[in-house]
Scaffold this motif. Structure first.
Motif, short mmCIF file in Angstrom:
data_model
loop_
_atom_site.label_atom_id
_atom_site.label_comp_id
_atom_site.label_asym_id
_atom_site.label_seq_id
_atom_site.Cartn_x
_atom_site.Cartn_y
_atom_site.Cartn_z
N CYS A 21 -17.29 57.44 26.03
CA CYS A 21 -17.45 58.43 24.91
C CYS A 21 -18.47 58.67 24.36
N THR A 23 -19.52 60.50 21.63
CA THR A 23 -19.66 60.43 20.25
C THR A 23 -19.82 58.80 19.90
N LYS A 24 -18.82 57.94 20.57
CA LYS A 24 -19.11 56.66 20.37
C LYS A 24 -20.52 56.08 20.70
N LEU A 27 -22.75 57.23 17.72
CA LEU A 27 -22.33 56.40 16.48
C LEU A 27 -22.82 54.94 16.44
N PRO A 152 -16.22 64.98 18.50
CA PRO A 152 -15.20 64.07 19.18
C PRO A 152 -14.17 64.84 19.84
N VAL A 153 -13.58 64.32 20.83
CA VAL A 153 -12.64 64.67 21.80
C VAL A 153 -11.40 63.82 21.79
N ARG A 155 -8.49 61.53 22.82
CA ARG A 155 -7.98 61.12 24.07
C ARG A 155 -6.99 59.98 23.83
N LEU A 157 -7.38 57.11 24.39
CA LEU A 157 -8.19 55.58 24.06
C LEU A 157 -8.60 55.60 22.54
N CYS A 158 -8.72 57.00 22.05
CA CYS A 158 -9.19 57.04 20.64
C CYS A 158 -8.22 56.11 19.74
N CYS A 161 -9.75 52.93 19.27
CA CYS A 161 -11.27 52.90 18.93
C CYS A 161 -11.48 52.67 17.47
N TYR A 163 -14.05 53.73 15.57
CA TYR A 163 -14.44 54.88 14.97
C TYR A 163 -13.13 55.81 14.78
N TYR A 164 -12.09 55.34 15.06
CA TYR A 164 -11.17 56.49 15.09
C TYR A 164 -10.94 57.22 13.73
N CYS A 167 -13.56 59.58 13.27
CA CYS A 167 -13.49 60.96 13.73
C CYS A 167 -12.35 61.94 13.42
N PHE A 168 -11.26 61.02 13.30
CA PHE A 168 -9.93 61.74 12.86
C PHE A 168 -9.20 61.38 11.67
S1 SF4 Z 1 -12.21 57.56 18.18
FE1 SF4 Z 1 -12.47 58.69 20.19
S2 SF4 Z 1 -13.76 60.34 19.90
FE2 SF4 Z 1 -14.05 58.96 18.43
S3 SF4 Z 1 -15.52 57.69 19.24
FE3 SF4 Z 1 -13.49 56.65 19.42
S4 SF4 Z 1 -13.37 57.29 21.61
FE4 SF4 Z 1 -14.89 58.89 20.79
#
Ligand code: SF4
Length: 172
Positions: A21, A23-24, A27, A152-153, A155, A157-158, A161, A163-164, A167-168
């Motif tokens: 990713c 974005t990852k 960051l 961020p897109v 998916r 796997l987010c 993650c 960083y979820y 990102c969201f």
């Molecule tokens: S949450 Fe998703 S988009 Fe954000 S850094 Fe992690 S893998 Fe990337």
């Protein structure tokens, strides 16, 4: 040689994140870290610490790359330990980066991806094309890191993650 880690320093983890990713990658390269450690990361650390107890692990070279362990034979083997094959492409290129790094310093080696939970190994013999592609990736990583944070897109796997929330988090 100045071995300080900067956002520009390319490490194996950054090559891995380049494939997982962007974005990852951005960051992480800007030292933005989240407190929550995913279960996957915790499990990975446990496997790393508990397996292969007879070899010397975590070989740091130039303060830039960290190799799980080495084996000497007819040709040097660079070993990486992974939990699952889910991110196989990223694993492969992370290991190829180590092989490229050594190649640039006059050391030829093959890579071995170890999946102890699956009882599997994969040997990686780097080609000239692999090294050319690695050079392209090494040009691209700083362009991403010094640009604006990639959007961020979402998916599957987010969800795992760290960083979820970043990102969201405001999506409820
Ligand atoms: S949450 Fe998703 S988009 Fe954000 S850094 Fe992690 S893998 Fe990337």
């Amino acid at each position: 040689m100045d071995n300080r880690i900067t956002p520009m320093t390319i490490t194996g983890v950054k090559v891995n994140y380049y494939f997982i990713c962007k974005t990852k990658l951005w960051l992480f390269s800007h030292n933005i870290q989240m407190e929550r450690e995913s279960e996957d990361v915790s499990m990975g650390k446990l496997i790393h610490e508990s397996r292969y107890s007879r070899v010397k692990k975590d070989i740091i070279i130039d303060n830039v790359i960290s190799i799980d362990f080495l084996k000497k034979g007819d040709i040097l083997e660079v070993h990486d330990i992974k939990k699952s094959k889910k991110m196989e492409e990223a694993h492969r290129w992370q290991l190829l980066y180590y092989l490229y790094y050594l190649h640039e310093r006059g050391v030829e080696a093959v890579g071995v991806l170890n999946y102890p939970l699956l009882n599997k190994k994969e040997v990686i013999e780097p080609s000239e094309d692999d090294f050319k592609e690695m050079e392209r990736i090494m040009d691209e990583i700083p362009r991403i890191v010094y640009g604006n944070v990639p959007a961020p897109v979402k998916r599957r796997l987010c969800r795992k993650c760290s960083y979820y929330e970043f990102c969201f988090g405001d999506e409820g």
